[in-house]
Design a protein around this motif. Structure first.
Motif, mmCIF file in Angstrom:
data_model
loop_
_atom_site.group_PDB
_atom_site.id
_atom_site.type_symbol
_atom_site.label_atom_id
_atom_site.label_comp_id
_atom_site.label_asym_id
_atom_site.label_seq_id
_atom_site.Cartn_x
_atom_site.Cartn_y
_atom_site.Cartn_z
ATOM 1 N N LEU A 91 145.272 -99.664 -26.036
ATOM 2 C CA LEU A 91 145.613 -98.399 -26.201
ATOM 3 C C LEU A 91 144.470 -97.462 -26.636
ATOM 4 N N VAL A 92 143.657 -98.280 -27.370
ATOM 5 C CA VAL A 92 142.222 -97.231 -27.603
ATOM 6 C C VAL A 92 141.308 -96.968 -26.461
ATOM 7 N N GLY A 93 141.395 -97.970 -25.507
ATOM 8 C CA GLY A 93 140.550 -97.341 -24.442
ATOM 9 C C GLY A 93 140.556 -98.458 -23.355
ATOM 10 N N GLY A 94 141.029 -99.624 -23.307
ATOM 11 C CA GLY A 94 141.392 -100.480 -22.199
ATOM 12 C C GLY A 94 141.980 -100.125 -21.254
ATOM 13 N N GLY A 95 142.827 -99.286 -21.213
ATOM 14 C CA GLY A 95 143.677 -98.763 -20.132
ATOM 15 C C GLY A 95 142.894 -97.542 -19.295
ATOM 16 N N LEU A 96 141.608 -97.382 -19.531
ATOM 17 C CA LEU A 96 140.948 -96.367 -18.973
ATOM 18 C C LEU A 96 140.145 -97.131 -18.071
ATOM 19 N N ASP A 97 139.760 -96.348 -16.746
ATOM 20 C CA ASP A 97 138.920 -96.977 -15.861
ATOM 21 C C ASP A 97 137.569 -96.256 -15.895
ATOM 22 N N ASP A 145 130.840 -98.225 -17.118
ATOM 23 C CA ASP A 145 132.188 -98.113 -16.517
ATOM 24 C C ASP A 145 132.248 -99.469 -15.706
ATOM 25 N N VAL A 146 131.376 -100.158 -15.290
ATOM 26 C CA VAL A 146 131.383 -101.323 -14.518
ATOM 27 C C VAL A 146 131.144 -102.521 -15.308
ATOM 28 N N ASP A 147 130.668 -102.485 -16.499
ATOM 29 C CA ASP A 147 130.631 -103.797 -17.058
ATOM 30 C C ASP A 147 131.635 -104.831 -17.284
ATOM 31 N N ARG A 148 133.019 -104.208 -17.210
ATOM 32 C CA ARG A 148 134.148 -105.226 -17.337
ATOM 33 C C ARG A 148 134.304 -105.737 -15.839
ATOM 34 N N VAL A 149 134.011 -104.925 -14.801
ATOM 35 C CA VAL A 149 134.335 -105.437 -13.457
ATOM 36 C C VAL A 149 133.018 -106.382 -13.124
ATOM 37 N N GLN A 150 131.953 -106.287 -13.589
ATOM 38 C CA GLN A 150 130.720 -107.154 -13.299
ATOM 39 C C GLN A 150 131.153 -108.537 -13.777
#
Lengths: 274, 250
Positions: A210-216, B133-138
């Motif tokens: 909810l705090v940010g994980g839903g953002l891309d 923005d791509v850390d998670r994807v990496q």
């Protein structure tokens, strides 16, 4: 345990495995720990007594919506959020304020992503361990059918956050006895309790989403950048979610035990009030 | 050199048995080395899939003493000096021969996933995205497709629900696309219905066996389940979409 060898030499049947380590120790300890807590908290909720030893209130009974002041170890009536114990309460059930509130923290833990792993393994054996045969099911449906309510974890989270503030208020009140500022062992016990609960609650997977994980995109605007900062902090807590789940569970139970024993006169609270 | 007992599945889809081999083991050997020694000296027709011997190709996935592991990354000093080492093929996939399984079902799942669909380029004709923005994807891109997570997943392994659940590896692939800052495809309805996110009950075995230490459950599957909740189970999120619009995607 029934074992039949299949193609590949794999054993079939409940708890069948080729693992040679003591895989059952973890689920067994989890079963014992969670089971002990459920049994104790249910017993404590049924007591309806010895939950208050001025200025300490057991977290199992907070907030006090209604109070039956005639019960031993009960809080004075002025501590009730609503008033005296209602006459419509079923006579079959003891007049315990815990019955009115425990559903909320209970629902939060029951739908928690960590506890789901814990009890699916240790209580429901689906599976009991990794690469260990689960309880056979006709057609496994996971969390799509009977367990679809698990998707409402975030609503339990909202209540859990509210409870943290309430329990901090209780801890704050525990610094004052008869209008005098002071501190006792019970004060510290009550202060640690919402702190551990906070570390557990604010590391919740739903909260992280909810705090940010839903953002891309974390860098698209100021709001998303701020949420990214928050998400990283929640992530740091989330990485220790199991630790906070267990320590907070233990401490909330211990807090009730402590207040109960002080209220019953079994132990004496060391404090500055004398 | 100490001699050890290896118990290896020998057979094919029609049947077979566990066969014992006595083999000398040198210091520093991994399980794949020992299998190769058996192959060279005792069982020249023993089938085992391998390639890099460095834990990066994901070929030598087997079950060693019941644990889904890479044979090339499992050191022999992990076992007791008199412990029998049992090596079996992956349980979740059909055996072709000995330790080799047919993992083609996984590639079929991969083809079902809607591919990367980038948003329009910036005015200067470029794509831009920042590291955060791509850390998670990496993290998800570290996957070597060893399919150990698929093998240990009880939904596929024990309940046989390959018809309903795509498995952890492809939940991770879906997450890598869904969280990509440039991607605009909407896979959330398919993640729920076609790929079966609800079948996963978060028991985290996939994370435990991942040789690349990807946070499969915490960083991939649970965030996807939460996005599914946003779309299908959360009435407040539904109301917010109605009032404020649909957000990023149509």
């Amino acid at each position: 345990m029934s074992e039949t060898l299949r193609i590949g030499g794999h054993a079939g049947g409940f708890a069948a495995t080729a693992r040679t380590d003591r895989w059952w120790v973890g689920p067994l300890l989890t079963f014992a720990g969670l089971g002990a807590f459920v049994v104790y908290s249910t017993w404590a909720a049924f007591q309806g007594a010895y939950y208050y030893a001025a200025p300490y209130l057991s977290p199992f009974y907070s907030p006090l919506l209604f109070i039956d002041p005639s019960a031993p170890g009960a809080a004075p009536l002025e501590h009730a959020w609503i008033g005296a114990w209602p006459s419509w309460w079923p006579a079959l059930l003891p007049a315990s304020p815990a019955f009115l509130i425990l559903i909320f923290p209970g629902a939060f833990r029951a739908t928690c992503y960590y506890y789901r792993k814990a009890y699916y393994r240790s209580f429901f054996a689906t599976p009991p361990g990794c690469a260990v045969g689960p309880i056979p099911q006709g057609r496994y449906k996971g969390e799509t059918s009977l367990l679809i309510f698990q998707n409402l974890h975030r609503y339990a989270l909202y209540f859990a956050i509210l409870f943290i503030f309430i329990l901090y208020l209780d801890a704050f009140k525990a610094f004052f006895k008869d209008g005098r500022l002071g501190v006792g062992v019970g004060t510290l016990v009550l202060l640690i309790n919402p702190t551990l609960l906070g570390l557990y609650t604010f590391g919740c997977h739903s909260f992280r989403h909810l705090v940010g994980g839903g953002l891309d995109c974390f860098s698209c605007d100021r709001a998303s950048a701020a949420r990214h900062g928050l998400w990283k902090k929640v992530t740091a807590l989330n990485e220790r979610h199991m630790l906070w789940a267990w320590t907070s569970l233990f401490w909330v139970g211990f807090t009730d035990v402590y207040v109960r024993l002080v209220a019953m006169g079994v132990i004496r609270d060391l404090n500055t009030w004398g | 050199m100490p001699e050890r007992t290896f118990r290896i599945w020998r057979g094919d889809a029609q049947g077979g048995r566990l066969v014992d081999y006595q083999v000398e083991v040198d210091p520093g050997m991994v399980v794949l080395d020992v299998i190769h020694r058996i192959q060279a000296h005792q069982a020249t027709d023993l089938a085992v899939r391998w390639n890099c011997k460095a834990g990066k190709c994901g070929s030598c996935s087997t079950e060693i003493n019941g644990h889904p592991r890479l044979a090339c990354m499992t050191r022999m000093n992990l076992f007791g000096s008199d412990e029998v080492v049992t090596v079996q093929p992956l349980k979740a996939f059909p055996v072709i021969k000995d330790l080799v399984t047919d993992v083609s079902w996984n590639f079929e799942q991969n083809r079902r996933i809607p591919p990367f669909k980038p948003k329009p380029r910036d005015a200067d004709g470029r794509y831009r995205m920042k590291q955060q923005d791509v850390d998670r994807v990496q993290e998800f891109r570290k996957c070597i497709e060893c399919f150990l997570c698929q093998d240990v997943c009880h939904v596929l392994r024990d309940h046989g629900r390959k018809d309903a659940f795509v498995g952890p590896r492809f939940m991770i692939r879906l997450a890598s696309l869904e969280m990509h800052p440039l991607d605009v495809a909407d896979r959330i309805p398919a993640i729920r219905k076609d790929f079966g996110s609800g079948l996963c009950n978060i028991t985290r075995c996939c994370t435990e066996v991942c040789p690349e230490h990807i946070g499969i459950t915490d960083n991939g599957i649970i965030p996807l389940k939460e996005r599914v909740v946003d779309r299908f189970y959360d009435p407040i999120a539904w109301l917010a979409r109605k009032i404020f619009g649909t957000g990023k995607r149509a």
